[in-house]
Design a protein around this motif. Sequence first.
Motif, short mmCIF file in Angstrom:
data_model
loop_
_atom_site.label_atom_id
_atom_site.label_comp_id
_atom_site.label_asym_id
_atom_site.label_seq_id
_atom_site.Cartn_x
_atom_site.Cartn_y
_atom_site.Cartn_z
N GLU A 193 -1.69 6.64 -19.30
CA GLU A 193 -2.96 7.15 -18.82
C GLU A 193 -3.04 7.09 -17.30
O GLU A 193 -2.69 6.08 -16.69
N LYS A 194 -3.51 8.17 -16.70
CA LYS A 194 -3.69 8.20 -15.24
C LYS A 194 -4.80 7.23 -14.85
O LYS A 194 -5.84 7.19 -15.48
N PRO A 195 -4.60 6.43 -13.79
CA PRO A 195 -5.64 5.49 -13.38
C PRO A 195 -6.80 6.19 -12.68
O PRO A 195 -6.65 7.32 -12.19
N HIS A 196 -7.93 5.51 -12.63
CA HIS A 196 -9.10 5.99 -11.90
C HIS A 196 -9.58 4.90 -10.96
O HIS A 196 -9.36 3.72 -11.20
N ALA A 197 -10.23 5.32 -9.89
CA ALA A 197 -10.62 4.39 -8.83
C ALA A 197 -11.94 3.69 -9.13
O ALA A 197 -12.94 4.35 -9.40
N GLY A 198 -11.90 2.36 -9.08
CA GLY A 198 -13.12 1.58 -9.13
C GLY A 198 -13.59 1.28 -7.71
O GLY A 198 -13.04 1.81 -6.73
N ALA A 199 -14.58 0.43 -7.57
CA ALA A 199 -15.08 0.07 -6.25
C ALA A 199 -13.97 -0.53 -5.40
O ALA A 199 -13.25 -1.43 -5.83
N GLY A 200 -13.78 0.01 -4.22
CA GLY A 200 -12.78 -0.49 -3.29
C GLY A 200 -11.37 0.00 -3.55
O GLY A 200 -10.46 -0.32 -2.78
N ASP A 201 -11.18 0.79 -4.62
CA ASP A 201 -9.84 1.28 -4.97
C ASP A 201 -9.61 2.69 -4.43
O ASP A 201 -10.56 3.43 -4.12
N ALA A 202 -8.34 3.07 -4.36
CA ALA A 202 -7.96 4.46 -4.13
C ALA A 202 -6.86 4.82 -5.11
O ALA A 202 -6.06 3.96 -5.49
N ILE A 203 -6.85 6.06 -5.54
CA ILE A 203 -5.73 6.58 -6.34
C ILE A 203 -4.89 7.44 -5.41
O ILE A 203 -5.40 8.33 -4.73
N VAL A 204 -3.60 7.13 -5.36
CA VAL A 204 -2.67 7.86 -4.49
C VAL A 204 -1.66 8.60 -5.36
O VAL A 204 -1.07 8.02 -6.27
N ARG A 205 -1.50 9.88 -5.08
CA ARG A 205 -0.43 10.66 -5.73
C ARG A 205 0.86 10.37 -4.98
O ARG A 205 0.96 10.60 -3.77
N VAL A 206 1.83 9.85 -5.70
CA VAL A 206 3.09 9.44 -5.07
C VAL A 206 3.91 10.69 -4.73
O VAL A 206 4.16 11.53 -5.59
N THR A 207 4.34 10.79 -3.48
CA THR A 207 5.20 11.89 -3.07
C THR A 207 6.64 11.44 -2.85
O THR A 207 7.57 12.26 -2.89
N LEU A 208 6.85 10.14 -2.61
CA LEU A 208 8.20 9.60 -2.49
C LEU A 208 8.17 8.10 -2.75
O LEU A 208 7.27 7.41 -2.27
N THR A 209 9.14 7.63 -3.52
CA THR A 209 9.25 6.20 -3.79
C THR A 209 10.73 5.83 -3.81
O THR A 209 11.60 6.66 -3.55
N ASP A 268 7.97 11.98 4.94
CA ASP A 268 7.97 10.92 3.93
C ASP A 268 9.22 10.04 4.07
O ASP A 268 9.13 8.82 3.98
N GLU A 269 10.38 10.66 4.26
CA GLU A 269 11.62 9.89 4.34
C GLU A 269 11.67 9.02 5.58
O GLU A 269 12.27 7.93 5.56
#
Length: 351
Positions: free
Chosen positions: A18-34, A146-147
């Motif tokens: 399941e995709k996460p969702h942001a609670g108070a103080g959170d951010a959801i980041v789409r990963v472009t490189l890991t 990103d690199e």
Amino acid sequence: MRATVFRGAGKFGLEEVEKPHAGAGDAIVRVTLTTICGTDLHIVRGEYPVKPGLTIGHEMVGVIDELGPGLEGYRVGERVLVGAITPCGQCNACLSGHLSQCGHGAGYEAMGGWRLGNTLPGAQADFVRIPSAQANLAPVPEGLTDEQVLLLADIASTGFSGAESGGVRIGDTVVVFAQGPIGLCASIGARLMGAARVIGVDGDEARLAFARKMGVDVVLDHRSQDVVAEVKRLTGGGADVAIEALGTQETFENALRSLRPGGTLSSLGVYSGKLQLPYDAFAAGLGDHRVVTTLCPGGKERMRRLMAIIQSGRVDLTPLLTHRFALKDIREAYALFGERRDGVIKVAIRP
């Protein structure tokens, strides 16, 4: 979304979660490189305990996908770098400058700043939830790829910190034991701090060659020579600072024996079992030696400063990204990285 999930020793792979969702103080980041860290290898091999079902990975750059309540100064669509250490910024540890030992709003917790891929779902996925996002989202300056910034999240921050914690001064001689990703960054960090000579030690010919390529002044192969004796010969009595970047009894002891009286051993290795300190290696405790340990510094200000070093042209870490994979091929990437095939240093993984 897709995520690399740990299920038990030797059991991991890409799953739909399941995709996460942001609670108070959170951010959801789409990963472009890991990427994959040596610590991730310890996890999948069952050598470092995490709960089955955890999404692993803690090094990433991406784009803000969602912002929770309470965040200021950020916007959806903004490119950000997130450190492997995500401190709360408010506890006693953070306010005292020990962000890696974050107590999550209270006192101190050993290694408490390392949450992604350890106690919270990590970065080898399409999306990741960033806790305490106000303290951890570092906007990527225009013009940096990103690199260029990916390795700042952990190995560069960790490696550089080995030289910083060791108190490297202008004109010092520094010996770095192990020239893997962390050790290479420690060698680079020692030069940034003003070392006049950096000596790199390893037993892998590909890594010794890579160390030369990255500017290490002298490389020593521990398989074919007495590296302690050679360091003492080259320095006229011992190095000013020795950085241990592997985490074994042998490398720790050799690092200690390579120091001059009054020198500093800066330890970055992750140890297991019993670590022994032979009395003769530090003048029976009377040699004014210093032993310091460091966990990767994190937080957005650390990331900002590291990106400034890249932006200024002082350092280029992209040569360390020797191999590239798609997220769908994550198991193949782990196999190559874990077996040190084809001269691999670090792998870039793009979702």
